[in-house]
Scaffold this motif. Structure first.
Motif, PDB file in Angstrom:
ATOM      1  N   TRP A   1     -15.187 -14.654 -11.608  1.00 17.24           N
ATOM      2  CA  TRP A   1     -14.606 -13.435 -12.165  1.00 17.24           C
ATOM      3  C   TRP A   1     -14.970 -12.220 -11.328  1.00 17.24           C
ATOM      4  N   LYS A   2     -16.148 -12.204 -10.757  1.00 11.03           N
ATOM      5  CA  LYS A   2     -16.514 -11.110  -9.847  1.00 11.03           C
ATOM      6  C   LYS A   2     -15.619 -11.116  -8.619  1.00 11.03           C
ATOM      7  N   GLN A   3     -15.353 -12.318  -8.094  1.00 12.08           N
ATOM      8  CA  GLN A   3     -14.472 -12.419  -6.929  1.00 12.08           C
ATOM      9  C   GLN A   3     -13.057 -11.951  -7.274  1.00 12.08           C
ATOM     10  N   CYS A   4     -12.605 -12.296  -8.469  1.00 14.82           N
ATOM     11  CA  CYS A   4     -11.271 -11.848  -8.903  1.00 14.82           C
ATOM     12  C   CYS A   4     -11.197 -10.324  -8.945  1.00 14.82           C
ATOM     13  N   ALA A   5     -12.255  -9.694  -9.450  1.00 13.53           N
ATOM     14  CA  ALA A   5     -12.266  -8.234  -9.528  1.00 13.53           C
ATOM     15  C   ALA A   5     -12.179  -7.616  -8.139  1.00 13.53           C
ATOM     16  N   GLY A   6     -12.934  -8.158  -7.192  1.00  8.45           N
ATOM     17  CA  GLY A   6     -12.893  -7.649  -5.833  1.00  8.45           C
ATOM     18  C   GLY A   6     -11.527  -7.823  -5.201  1.00  8.45           C
ATOM     19  N   VAL A   7     -10.950  -9.008  -5.364  1.00  6.24           N
ATOM     20  CA  VAL A   7      -9.636  -9.299  -4.791  1.00  6.24           C
ATOM     21  C   VAL A   7      -8.575  -8.372  -5.362  1.00  6.24           C
ATOM     22  N   LEU A   8      -8.519  -8.266  -6.688  1.00  6.01           N
ATOM     23  CA  LEU A   8      -7.471  -7.466  -7.327  1.00  6.01           C
ATOM     24  C   LEU A   8      -7.641  -5.979  -7.040  1.00  6.01           C
ATOM     25  N   GLY A   9      -8.877  -5.501  -7.008  1.00  5.07           N
ATOM     26  CA  GLY A   9      -9.105  -4.092  -6.734  1.00  5.07           C
ATOM     27  C   GLY A   9      -8.648  -3.689  -5.350  1.00  5.07           C
ATOM     28  N   VAL A  10      -9.043  -4.455  -4.352  1.00 11.58           N
ATOM     29  CA  VAL A  10      -8.659  -4.146  -2.973  1.00 11.58           C
ATOM     30  C   VAL A  10      -7.160  -4.328  -2.782  1.00 11.58           C
ATOM     31  N   LEU A  11      -6.611  -5.421  -3.307  1.00 11.41           N
ATOM     32  CA  LEU A  11      -5.185  -5.701  -3.128  1.00 11.41           C
ATOM     33  C   LEU A  11      -4.322  -4.591  -3.728  1.00 11.41           C
ATOM     34  N   ALA A  12      -4.620  -4.209  -4.949  1.00 11.59           N
ATOM     35  CA  ALA A  12      -3.803  -3.199  -5.615  1.00 11.59           C
ATOM     36  C   ALA A  12      -3.893  -1.847  -4.904  1.00 11.59           C
ATOM     37  N   TYR A  13      -5.104  -1.434  -4.559  1.00  8.82           N
ATOM     38  CA  TYR A  13      -5.262  -0.133  -3.902  1.00  8.82           C
ATOM     39  C   TYR A  13      -4.561  -0.111  -2.546  1.00  8.82           C
ATOM     40  N   SER A  14      -4.781  -1.150  -1.746  1.00 10.56           N
ATOM     41  CA  SER A  14      -4.197  -1.173  -0.406  1.00 10.56           C
ATOM     42  C   SER A  14      -2.680  -1.225  -0.461  1.00 10.56           C
ATOM     43  N   LEU A  15      -2.128  -2.046  -1.349  1.00 10.16           N
ATOM     44  CA  LEU A  15      -0.677  -2.170  -1.440  1.00 10.16           C
ATOM     45  C   LEU A  15      -0.038  -0.834  -1.826  1.00 10.16           C
ATOM     46  N   VAL A  16      -0.562  -0.209  -2.871  1.00 15.97           N
ATOM     47  CA  VAL A  16       0.036   1.046  -3.344  1.00 15.97           C
ATOM     48  C   VAL A  16      -0.168   2.173  -2.335  1.00 15.97           C
ATOM     49  N   ALA A  17      -1.393   2.340  -1.854  1.00 15.10           N
ATOM     50  CA  ALA A  17      -1.676   3.423  -0.913  1.00 15.10           C
ATOM     51  C   ALA A  17      -0.872   3.268   0.375  1.00 15.10           C
ATOM     52  N   SER A  18      -0.747   2.035   0.857  1.00 13.27           N
ATOM     53  CA  SER A  18      -0.006   1.787   2.102  1.00 13.27           C
ATOM     54  C   SER A  18       1.477   2.061   1.915  1.00 13.27           C
ATOM     55  N   ALA A  19       2.008   1.663   0.779  1.00  8.68           N
ATOM     56  CA  ALA A  19       3.415   1.930   0.502  1.00  8.68           C
ATOM     57  C   ALA A  19       3.682   3.425   0.423  1.00  8.68           C
ATOM     58  N   VAL A  20       2.781   4.164  -0.206  1.00  7.54           N
ATOM     59  CA  VAL A  20       2.944   5.612  -0.307  1.00  7.54           C
ATOM     60  C   VAL A  20       2.890   6.256   1.080  1.00  7.54           C
ATOM     61  N   LEU A  21       1.929   5.833   1.905  1.00  2.00           N
ATOM     62  CA  LEU A  21       1.837   6.382   3.259  1.00  2.00           C
ATOM     63  C   LEU A  21       3.107   6.085   4.062  1.00  2.00           C
ATOM     64  N   ALA A  22       3.598   4.856   3.974  1.00  4.14           N
ATOM     65  CA  ALA A  22       4.823   4.495   4.695  1.00  4.14           C
ATOM     66  C   ALA A  22       6.006   5.315   4.197  1.00  4.14           C
ATOM     67  N   PHE A  23       6.085   5.527   2.891  1.00  4.14           N
ATOM     68  CA  PHE A  23       7.181   6.310   2.314  1.00  4.14           C
ATOM     69  C   PHE A  23       7.144   7.745   2.830  1.00  4.14           C
ATOM     70  N   LEU A  24       5.966   8.352   2.832  1.00  5.53           N
ATOM     71  CA  LEU A  24       5.848   9.739   3.288  1.00  5.53           C
ATOM     72  C   LEU A  24       6.184   9.872   4.772  1.00  5.53           C
ATOM     73  N   ILE A  25       5.705   8.944   5.573  1.00  8.06           N
ATOM     74  CA  ILE A  25       6.021   8.990   7.004  1.00  8.06           C
ATOM     75  C   ILE A  25       7.515   8.776   7.232  1.00  8.06           C
ATOM     76  N   ASP A  26       8.090   7.848   6.471  1.00  6.99           N
ATOM     77  CA  ASP A  26       9.518   7.561   6.625  1.00  6.99           C
ATOM     78  C   ASP A  26      10.370   8.777   6.277  1.00  6.99           C
ATOM     79  N   LYS A  27       9.947   9.542   5.275  1.00  7.63           N
ATOM     80  CA  LYS A  27      10.724  10.699   4.843  1.00  7.63           C
ATOM     81  C   LYS A  27      10.488  11.933   5.711  1.00  7.63           C
ATOM     82  N   THR A  28       9.489  11.895   6.554  1.00  8.88           N
ATOM     83  CA  THR A  28       9.205  13.042   7.425  1.00  8.88           C
ATOM     84  C   THR A  28       9.494  12.706   8.886  1.00  8.88           C
ATOM     85  N   LEU A  29       8.633  11.934   9.475  1.00 15.51           N
ATOM     86  CA  LEU A  29       8.812  11.572  10.882  1.00 15.51           C
ATOM     87  C   LEU A  29       9.898  10.522  11.069  1.00 15.51           C
ATOM     88  N   GLY A  30      10.081   9.670  10.065  1.00 12.47           N
ATOM     89  CA  GLY A  30      10.992   8.533  10.212  1.00 12.47           C
ATOM     90  C   GLY A  30      10.211   7.327  10.688  1.00 12.47           C
TER      91      GLY A  30
END
Length: 449
Positions: free
Chosen positions: A367-396
Protein backbone atom coordinates in the motif's frame (compact mmCIF):
# COMPACT_ATOMS: atom_id res chain seq x y z
CA UNK A 1 18.70 6.12 -2.27
CA UNK A 2 20.37 5.09 0.96
CA UNK A 3 18.94 6.56 4.14
CA UNK A 4 21.66 8.63 5.77
CA UNK A 5 21.16 9.03 9.53
CA UNK A 6 24.04 8.25 11.89
CA UNK A 7 24.96 9.21 15.44
CA UNK A 8 27.59 11.93 15.79
CA UNK A 9 29.99 9.45 17.39
CA UNK A 10 29.74 7.30 14.28
CA UNK A 11 30.23 10.16 11.84
CA UNK A 12 31.99 8.83 8.74
CA UNK A 13 35.14 10.13 7.15
CA UNK A 14 35.86 10.64 3.50
CA UNK A 15 36.57 7.37 1.72
CA UNK A 16 38.66 7.59 -1.43
CA UNK A 17 37.38 4.15 -2.48
CA UNK A 18 33.70 5.11 -2.18
CA UNK A 19 34.38 8.48 -3.78
CA UNK A 20 36.15 6.91 -6.74
CA UNK A 21 33.40 4.32 -7.09
CA UNK A 22 30.72 7.00 -7.14
CA UNK A 23 32.58 9.13 -9.68
CA UNK A 24 32.75 6.11 -11.97
CA UNK A 25 29.04 5.43 -11.44
CA UNK A 26 28.28 9.07 -12.25
CA UNK A 27 30.18 8.78 -15.52
CA UNK A 28 28.28 5.57 -16.35
CA UNK A 29 24.94 7.31 -15.78
CA UNK A 30 26.05 10.24 -17.93
CA UNK A 31 26.78 7.78 -20.76
CA UNK A 32 23.18 6.59 -20.60
CA UNK A 33 21.85 9.82 -22.12
CA UNK A 34 23.86 9.49 -25.36
CA UNK A 35 22.94 5.79 -25.24
CA UNK A 36 19.28 6.75 -25.03
CA UNK A 37 19.80 9.11 -27.98
CA UNK A 38 21.10 6.21 -30.09
CA UNK A 39 18.28 3.95 -28.89
CA UNK A 40 15.60 6.48 -29.80
CA UNK A 41 17.44 7.72 -32.88
CA UNK A 42 17.49 4.27 -34.45
CA UNK A 43 13.80 3.73 -33.76
CA UNK A 44 12.56 6.71 -35.78
CA UNK A 45 12.45 7.22 -39.52
CA UNK A 46 15.46 8.67 -41.35
CA UNK A 47 13.97 12.14 -41.58
CA UNK A 48 13.70 12.45 -37.76
CA UNK A 49 17.00 10.94 -36.65
CA UNK A 50 18.92 14.10 -35.78
CA UNK A 51 15.97 15.67 -34.01
CA UNK A 52 15.64 12.59 -31.83
CA UNK A 53 19.35 12.66 -31.00
CA UNK A 54 19.19 16.35 -30.15
CA UNK A 55 16.12 16.04 -27.92
CA UNK A 56 18.14 13.76 -25.67
CA UNK A 57 21.51 15.47 -26.02
CA UNK A 58 20.24 18.97 -25.23
CA UNK A 59 19.20 17.77 -21.79
CA UNK A 60 22.88 17.46 -20.86
CA UNK A 61 23.22 21.20 -21.29
CA UNK A 62 19.92 22.51 -19.96
CA UNK A 63 19.54 20.40 -16.83
CA UNK A 64 23.18 20.79 -15.79
CA UNK A 65 22.79 24.58 -15.67
CA UNK A 66 19.46 24.40 -13.84
CA UNK A 67 20.86 21.89 -11.34
CA UNK A 68 23.76 24.18 -10.44
CA UNK A 69 21.60 27.29 -10.15
CA UNK A 70 18.77 25.85 -8.03
CA UNK A 71 17.82 22.27 -8.91
CA UNK A 72 20.05 20.55 -6.36
CA UNK A 73 18.75 22.86 -3.68
CA UNK A 74 15.09 22.18 -4.53
CA UNK A 75 15.62 18.42 -4.68
CA UNK A 76 17.94 17.86 -1.71
CA UNK A 77 17.88 20.99 0.40
CA UNK A 78 16.16 21.35 3.78
CA UNK A 79 12.57 20.16 3.56
CA UNK A 80 9.66 22.60 3.33
CA UNK A 81 6.21 21.12 3.78
CA UNK A 82 7.28 17.64 2.59
CA UNK A 83 7.05 18.97 -0.99
CA UNK A 84 10.25 20.87 -1.83
CA UNK A 85 13.68 21.45 -0.42
CA UNK A 86 15.83 24.54 -0.22
CA UNK A 87 19.33 25.25 1.07
CA UNK A 88 21.16 28.49 0.40
CA UNK A 89 24.54 26.74 0.44
CA UNK A 90 23.43 24.54 -2.46
CA UNK A 91 22.44 27.45 -4.72
CA UNK A 92 25.16 27.71 -7.34
CA UNK A 93 26.96 24.97 -5.40
CA UNK A 94 28.81 27.90 -3.87
CA UNK A 95 28.60 27.10 -0.18
CA UNK A 96 30.01 23.58 -0.40
CA UNK A 97 33.58 22.70 0.56
CA UNK A 98 35.39 20.13 -1.53
CA UNK A 99 35.70 17.74 1.40
CA UNK A 100 32.27 18.36 2.93
CA UNK A 101 30.50 14.99 3.15
CA UNK A 102 26.95 14.18 2.16
CA UNK A 103 25.09 13.40 5.38
CA UNK A 104 25.73 9.89 6.67
CA UNK A 105 27.99 8.88 3.78
CA UNK A 106 31.69 8.73 3.05
CA UNK A 107 31.49 10.73 -0.20
CA UNK A 108 31.72 14.51 -0.76
CA UNK A 109 28.56 16.53 -1.36
CA UNK A 110 29.96 17.40 -4.78
CA UNK A 111 30.04 13.72 -5.72
CA UNK A 112 26.48 13.14 -4.54
CA UNK A 113 25.36 16.26 -6.42
CA UNK A 114 26.93 15.21 -9.70
CA UNK A 115 25.61 11.65 -9.40
CA UNK A 116 22.09 12.96 -8.86
CA UNK A 117 22.57 15.44 -11.69
CA UNK A 118 22.92 12.57 -14.15
CA UNK A 119 19.52 11.24 -13.02
CA UNK A 120 18.00 14.67 -13.51
CA UNK A 121 19.48 14.84 -17.02
CA UNK A 122 18.19 11.55 -18.36
CA UNK A 123 14.65 11.82 -16.98
CA UNK A 124 13.32 14.54 -19.34
CA UNK A 125 15.29 12.92 -22.17
CA UNK A 126 13.20 9.77 -21.62
CA UNK A 127 10.03 11.76 -22.36
CA UNK A 128 11.26 12.78 -25.80
CA UNK A 129 10.74 9.34 -27.32
CA UNK A 130 6.98 9.72 -27.04
CA UNK A 131 7.02 12.96 -29.03
CA UNK A 132 9.08 11.92 -32.06
CA UNK A 133 8.51 13.52 -35.48
CA UNK A 134 6.31 16.44 -34.46
CA UNK A 135 7.64 18.83 -31.79
CA UNK A 136 9.41 22.14 -32.36
CA UNK A 137 12.91 22.04 -30.93
CA UNK A 138 12.50 25.48 -29.34
CA UNK A 139 9.28 24.32 -27.66
CA UNK A 140 11.04 21.20 -26.41
CA UNK A 141 13.85 23.29 -24.89
CA UNK A 142 11.32 25.43 -23.03
CA UNK A 143 9.41 22.34 -21.91
CA UNK A 144 12.57 20.77 -20.45
CA UNK A 145 13.35 23.94 -18.50
CA UNK A 146 9.85 24.15 -17.05
CA UNK A 147 9.35 20.44 -16.50
CA UNK A 148 12.64 19.94 -14.68
CA UNK A 149 11.85 22.91 -12.45
CA UNK A 150 8.19 22.22 -11.69
CA UNK A 151 8.07 18.43 -11.86
CA UNK A 152 11.39 16.60 -11.61
CA UNK A 153 13.14 18.60 -8.87
CA UNK A 154 10.15 18.50 -6.46
CA UNK A 155 9.40 14.82 -7.18
CA UNK A 156 13.04 13.91 -6.52
CA UNK A 157 12.65 15.60 -3.14
CA UNK A 158 9.44 13.67 -2.40
CA UNK A 159 11.13 10.35 -3.04
CA UNK A 160 14.75 10.81 -1.95
CA UNK A 161 14.97 14.05 0.02
CA UNK A 162 14.87 13.74 3.80
CA UNK A 163 11.44 15.04 4.81
CA UNK A 164 9.80 14.38 1.45
CA UNK A 165 6.35 12.82 1.88
CA UNK A 166 7.17 9.59 0.02
CA UNK A 167 10.50 9.30 1.82
CA UNK A 168 8.84 9.69 5.21
CA UNK A 169 6.02 7.31 4.26
CA UNK A 170 8.59 4.58 3.62
CA UNK A 171 8.11 4.19 -0.13
CA UNK A 172 10.99 2.07 -1.46
CA UNK A 173 12.52 3.42 -4.65
CA UNK A 174 16.13 2.34 -4.78
CA UNK A 175 17.16 4.17 -7.96
CA UNK A 176 14.20 5.82 -9.64
CA UNK A 177 11.15 3.71 -10.45
CA UNK A 178 8.86 6.54 -9.36
CA UNK A 179 11.07 9.63 -9.57
CA UNK A 180 12.52 8.75 -12.99
CA UNK A 181 10.50 6.20 -14.93
CA UNK A 182 6.91 6.65 -13.78
CA UNK A 183 7.57 10.38 -13.70
CA UNK A 184 8.83 10.42 -17.31
CA UNK A 185 6.24 7.95 -18.60
CA UNK A 186 3.31 9.83 -17.06
CA UNK A 187 4.72 13.11 -18.40
CA UNK A 188 4.95 11.59 -21.88
CA UNK A 189 1.32 10.52 -21.71
CA UNK A 190 0.23 13.97 -20.54
CA UNK A 191 2.04 15.73 -23.38
CA UNK A 192 0.90 13.44 -26.19
CA UNK A 193 -2.71 13.79 -25.07
CA UNK A 194 -2.28 17.55 -25.63
CA UNK A 195 -0.30 17.64 -28.88
CA UNK A 196 -2.03 14.75 -30.64
CA UNK A 197 -0.95 12.10 -33.10
CA UNK A 198 1.64 12.12 -35.86
CA UNK A 199 0.35 12.54 -39.38
CA UNK A 200 -0.27 9.06 -40.71
CA UNK A 201 -0.46 7.35 -37.32
CA UNK A 202 -1.92 3.83 -37.76
CA UNK A 203 -1.92 4.37 -41.56
CA UNK A 204 1.65 4.93 -42.76
CA UNK A 205 4.58 2.61 -41.98
CA UNK A 206 6.74 4.12 -39.25
CA UNK A 207 9.41 1.47 -38.91
CA UNK A 208 12.80 1.97 -37.22
CA UNK A 209 15.34 3.12 -39.79
CA UNK A 210 18.36 1.53 -38.05
CA UNK A 211 18.03 -1.46 -35.76
CA UNK A 212 21.82 -1.60 -35.28
CA UNK A 213 21.61 1.88 -33.69
CA UNK A 214 18.78 0.65 -31.47
CA UNK A 215 20.85 -2.30 -30.23
CA UNK A 216 23.90 -0.07 -29.72
CA UNK A 217 21.78 2.31 -27.66
CA UNK A 218 20.26 -0.51 -25.63
CA UNK A 219 23.73 -1.91 -24.96
CA UNK A 220 25.00 1.47 -23.74
CA UNK A 221 21.93 1.83 -21.54
CA UNK A 222 22.46 -1.64 -20.07
CA UNK A 223 26.12 -0.87 -19.41
CA UNK A 224 25.43 2.52 -17.84
CA UNK A 225 22.56 1.16 -15.80
CA UNK A 226 24.96 -0.71 -13.52
CA UNK A 227 26.19 2.68 -12.34
CA UNK A 228 22.62 3.99 -12.22
CA UNK A 229 21.50 1.16 -9.93
CA UNK A 230 24.52 -0.04 -7.96
CA UNK A 231 25.72 3.52 -7.36
CA UNK A 232 22.43 4.53 -5.77
CA UNK A 233 23.49 2.99 -2.46
CA UNK A 234 26.17 5.71 -2.35
CA UNK A 235 28.86 3.34 -1.17
CA UNK A 236 30.22 -0.14 -1.57
CA UNK A 237 30.97 -1.47 1.89
CA UNK A 238 27.98 -3.58 2.95
CA UNK A 239 27.12 -5.63 -0.14
CA UNK A 240 23.83 -3.91 -1.01
CA UNK A 241 25.33 -2.30 -4.09
CA UNK A 242 26.67 -5.69 -5.16
CA UNK A 243 23.20 -7.22 -4.72
CA UNK A 244 21.73 -4.46 -6.87
CA UNK A 245 24.38 -5.00 -9.55
CA UNK A 246 23.60 -8.73 -9.74
CA UNK A 247 19.84 -8.17 -9.69
CA UNK A 248 20.14 -5.63 -12.50
CA UNK A 249 21.74 -8.21 -14.77
CA UNK A 250 19.29 -10.95 -13.81
CA UNK A 251 16.11 -8.91 -14.26
CA UNK A 252 17.25 -7.47 -17.58
CA UNK A 253 18.03 -10.89 -18.99
CA UNK A 254 14.70 -12.29 -17.78
CA UNK A 255 12.75 -9.39 -19.28
CA UNK A 256 14.52 -9.71 -22.62
CA UNK A 257 13.56 -13.39 -22.86
CA UNK A 258 10.01 -12.79 -21.63
CA UNK A 259 9.43 -10.08 -24.24
CA UNK A 260 10.71 -12.34 -27.00
CA UNK A 261 8.56 -15.21 -25.74
CA UNK A 262 5.49 -12.97 -25.88
CA UNK A 263 6.39 -11.88 -29.42
CA UNK A 264 6.86 -15.47 -30.54
CA UNK A 265 3.50 -16.51 -29.11
CA UNK A 266 1.65 -13.41 -30.30
CA UNK A 267 3.31 -12.68 -33.65
CA UNK A 268 5.32 -15.76 -34.51
CA UNK A 269 8.74 -14.06 -34.55
CA UNK A 270 11.41 -12.83 -32.14
CA UNK A 271 12.42 -9.35 -33.26
CA UNK A 272 15.59 -7.37 -32.65
CA UNK A 273 13.53 -4.38 -31.59
CA UNK A 274 11.70 -6.60 -29.13
CA UNK A 275 14.96 -7.84 -27.62
CA UNK A 276 16.23 -4.29 -27.11
CA UNK A 277 12.90 -3.08 -25.73
CA UNK A 278 12.61 -6.08 -23.41
CA UNK A 279 16.05 -5.39 -21.97
CA UNK A 280 15.10 -1.78 -21.26
CA UNK A 281 11.83 -2.90 -19.65
CA UNK A 282 13.78 -5.15 -17.29
CA UNK A 283 16.19 -2.36 -16.42
CA UNK A 284 13.28 -0.06 -15.65
CA UNK A 285 11.47 -2.57 -13.43
CA UNK A 286 14.47 -3.57 -11.34
CA UNK A 287 15.46 0.06 -10.72
CA UNK A 288 13.09 0.61 -7.77
CA UNK A 289 13.10 -2.96 -6.50
CA UNK A 290 16.59 -4.40 -6.95
CA UNK A 291 17.91 -3.46 -3.52
CA UNK A 292 14.97 -5.09 -1.75
CA UNK A 293 14.53 -8.40 -3.60
CA UNK A 294 16.60 -11.57 -3.84
CA UNK A 295 18.13 -12.76 -7.14
CA UNK A 296 15.15 -15.10 -7.61
CA UNK A 297 12.89 -12.15 -6.90
CA UNK A 298 14.76 -10.16 -9.55
CA UNK A 299 14.15 -12.99 -12.00
CA UNK A 300 10.43 -12.76 -11.30
CA UNK A 301 10.39 -8.96 -11.54
CA UNK A 302 12.14 -9.07 -14.91
CA UNK A 303 9.96 -11.81 -16.34
CA UNK A 304 6.75 -10.04 -15.35
CA UNK A 305 7.98 -6.70 -16.68
CA UNK A 306 9.12 -8.13 -20.01
CA UNK A 307 5.79 -9.83 -20.72
CA UNK A 308 3.51 -7.09 -19.41
CA UNK A 309 5.40 -4.25 -21.09
CA UNK A 310 5.33 -6.17 -24.38
CA UNK A 311 1.55 -6.32 -24.06
CA UNK A 312 1.29 -2.70 -22.92
CA UNK A 313 3.00 -1.16 -25.96
CA UNK A 314 0.09 -2.27 -28.12
CA UNK A 315 -2.42 -0.32 -26.05
CA UNK A 316 -1.65 2.88 -27.95
CA UNK A 317 -3.32 1.40 -31.02
CA UNK A 318 -6.35 0.32 -29.03
CA UNK A 319 -6.81 3.61 -27.19
CA UNK A 320 -5.53 5.90 -29.96
CA UNK A 321 -2.71 7.81 -28.22
CA UNK A 322 0.45 8.16 -30.29
CA UNK A 323 3.32 7.19 -28.00
CA UNK A 324 5.91 7.19 -30.78
CA UNK A 325 8.64 5.07 -29.18
CA UNK A 326 6.70 3.34 -26.39
CA UNK A 327 7.77 5.49 -23.46
CA UNK A 328 4.44 4.92 -21.71
CA UNK A 329 4.41 1.17 -22.37
CA UNK A 330 8.00 0.60 -21.23
CA UNK A 331 8.90 3.30 -18.71
CA UNK A 332 5.60 4.10 -17.04
CA UNK A 333 4.31 0.53 -17.03
CA UNK A 334 7.73 -0.94 -16.21
CA UNK A 335 8.20 1.56 -13.38
CA UNK A 336 4.77 0.71 -11.95
CA UNK A 337 5.50 -3.02 -12.11
CA UNK A 338 8.87 -2.72 -10.42
CA UNK A 339 7.58 -0.39 -7.73
CA UNK A 340 4.51 -2.45 -6.85
CA UNK A 341 6.30 -5.80 -6.87
CA UNK A 342 8.44 -4.57 -3.98
CA UNK A 343 5.32 -5.09 -1.91
CA UNK A 344 5.34 -8.78 -2.82
CA UNK A 345 9.01 -9.73 -3.28
CA UNK A 346 10.90 -7.63 -0.71
CA UNK A 347 12.97 -10.22 1.16
CA UNK A 348 13.96 -8.23 4.25
CA UNK A 349 17.62 -9.10 3.62
CA UNK A 350 18.65 -6.34 1.22
CA UNK A 351 18.55 -2.60 1.72
CA UNK A 352 16.28 -2.89 4.79
CA UNK A 353 14.39 -5.43 6.88
CA UNK A 354 11.08 -4.61 5.14
CA UNK A 355 9.36 -7.77 3.92
CA UNK A 356 6.75 -8.12 1.20
CA UNK A 357 3.66 -10.31 1.12
CA UNK A 358 5.47 -13.42 -0.13
CA UNK A 359 7.97 -13.20 2.74
CA UNK A 360 5.43 -12.83 5.52
CA UNK A 361 5.27 -9.08 5.63
CA UNK A 362 1.63 -8.65 4.68
CA UNK A 363 0.41 -5.88 2.39
CA UNK A 364 1.63 -2.88 4.38
CA UNK A 365 4.56 -2.15 2.05
CA UNK A 366 2.41 -2.76 -1.02
CA UNK A 367 0.00 0.00 0.00
CA UNK A 368 2.92 2.36 0.59
CA UNK A 369 4.21 1.56 -2.88
CA UNK A 370 0.76 2.23 -4.33
CA UNK A 371 0.69 5.64 -2.67
CA UNK A 372 4.08 6.54 -4.13
CA UNK A 373 3.15 5.33 -7.61
CA UNK A 374 -0.22 7.09 -7.72
CA UNK A 375 1.08 10.34 -6.25
CA UNK A 376 3.94 10.71 -8.71
CA UNK A 377 1.90 9.49 -11.69
CA UNK A 378 -1.01 11.84 -11.09
CA UNK A 379 1.13 14.91 -10.43
CA UNK A 380 3.44 14.35 -13.39
CA UNK A 381 0.63 13.59 -15.84
CA UNK A 382 -1.44 16.65 -14.92
CA UNK A 383 1.46 19.09 -14.54
CA UNK A 384 3.05 17.94 -17.81
CA UNK A 385 -0.20 18.24 -19.71
CA UNK A 386 -0.72 21.76 -18.37
CA UNK A 387 2.82 22.78 -19.34
CA UNK A 388 2.38 21.35 -22.84
CA UNK A 389 -0.97 23.13 -23.20
CA UNK A 390 0.48 26.49 -22.18
CA UNK A 391 3.47 26.15 -24.49
CA UNK A 392 1.23 25.03 -27.34
CA UNK A 393 -1.02 28.07 -26.91
CA UNK A 394 1.90 30.51 -26.78
CA UNK A 395 5.01 29.37 -28.58
CA UNK A 396 3.32 26.50 -30.41
CA UNK A 397 4.34 22.93 -29.62
CA UNK A 398 4.13 21.24 -33.01
CA UNK A 399 5.90 21.86 -36.29
CA UNK A 400 3.80 22.63 -39.36
CA UNK A 401 2.23 19.85 -41.38
CA UNK A 402 4.59 20.37 -44.33
CA UNK A 403 7.63 20.24 -42.07
CA UNK A 404 6.43 17.06 -40.38
CA UNK A 405 5.80 15.32 -43.69
CA UNK A 406 9.01 16.45 -45.40
CA UNK A 407 11.22 15.85 -42.37
CA UNK A 408 11.73 17.55 -39.06
CA UNK A 409 15.54 17.28 -39.23
CA UNK A 410 15.91 19.67 -42.14
CA UNK A 411 13.20 22.00 -40.88
CA UNK A 412 14.43 22.29 -37.29
CA UNK A 413 18.18 21.70 -37.56
CA UNK A 414 19.09 22.46 -41.20
CA UNK A 415 20.85 19.09 -41.34
CA UNK A 416 20.20 15.48 -42.18
CA UNK A 417 21.55 12.41 -40.43
CA UNK A 418 22.92 10.75 -43.57
CA UNK A 419 24.45 12.65 -46.49
CA UNK A 420 24.98 10.51 -49.58
CA UNK A 421 25.50 13.39 -52.00
CA UNK A 422 29.25 12.97 -52.10
CA UNK A 423 28.99 9.32 -53.10
CA UNK A 424 25.86 9.40 -55.23
CA UNK A 425 27.39 8.30 -58.53
CA UNK A 426 29.59 5.71 -56.94
CA UNK A 427 26.78 4.19 -54.93
CA UNK A 428 24.46 4.06 -57.91
CA UNK A 429 27.16 2.58 -60.10
CA UNK A 430 27.97 -0.11 -57.56
CA UNK A 431 24.35 -1.20 -57.56
CA UNK A 432 23.56 -0.95 -61.27
CA UNK A 433 26.81 -2.07 -62.90
CA UNK A 434 26.47 -5.77 -62.04
CA UNK A 435 22.87 -5.70 -63.28
CA UNK A 436 23.84 -4.01 -66.55
CA UNK A 437 26.67 -6.47 -67.11
CA UNK A 438 24.20 -9.31 -66.75
CA UNK A 439 21.84 -7.72 -69.28
CA UNK A 440 19.23 -6.88 -66.62
CA UNK A 441 17.41 -3.54 -66.30
CA UNK A 442 18.48 -1.16 -63.56
CA UNK A 443 16.44 -1.52 -60.37
CA UNK A 444 15.82 0.76 -57.47
CA UNK A 445 14.21 0.17 -54.10
CA UNK A 446 12.08 2.68 -52.26
CA UNK A 447 13.31 3.27 -48.71
CA UNK A 448 10.79 4.17 -46.02
CA UNK A 449 11.80 7.60 -44.78
Amino acid sequence: MAPAILLAADAPTLSSADTGFMLICSALVMLMTPGLAFFYGGMVRVKSTLNMLMMSFISLGIVTVLWVLYGFSVAFGTDHGSLVGWAGDFVGLGGIGKTDLWSGTTIPIFVFAVFQLMFAIITPALISGALADRVKFSAWVLFVVLWATIVYFPVAHWVWGEGGWAYDLGVIDFAGGTAVHINAGAAALGVILVIGKRIGFKKDPMRPHSLPLVVLGAGLLWFGWFGFNAGSWLGNSDGVGALMFVNTQIATAAALLAWLAWEKIRHGACTTLGAASGAVAGLVAITPSGGAVSPLGALAVGAVAGAVCAMAVGLKYRFGYDDSLDVVGVHMVGGIIGSLLVGFFASGEGQSDVKGLFYGGGLDQFWKQCAGVLGVLAYSLVASAVLAFLIDKTLGMRVGEDEEVSGIDQAQHAETAYDFSGAGGGVLASVTAPLAAAGQPKQTRKVDA
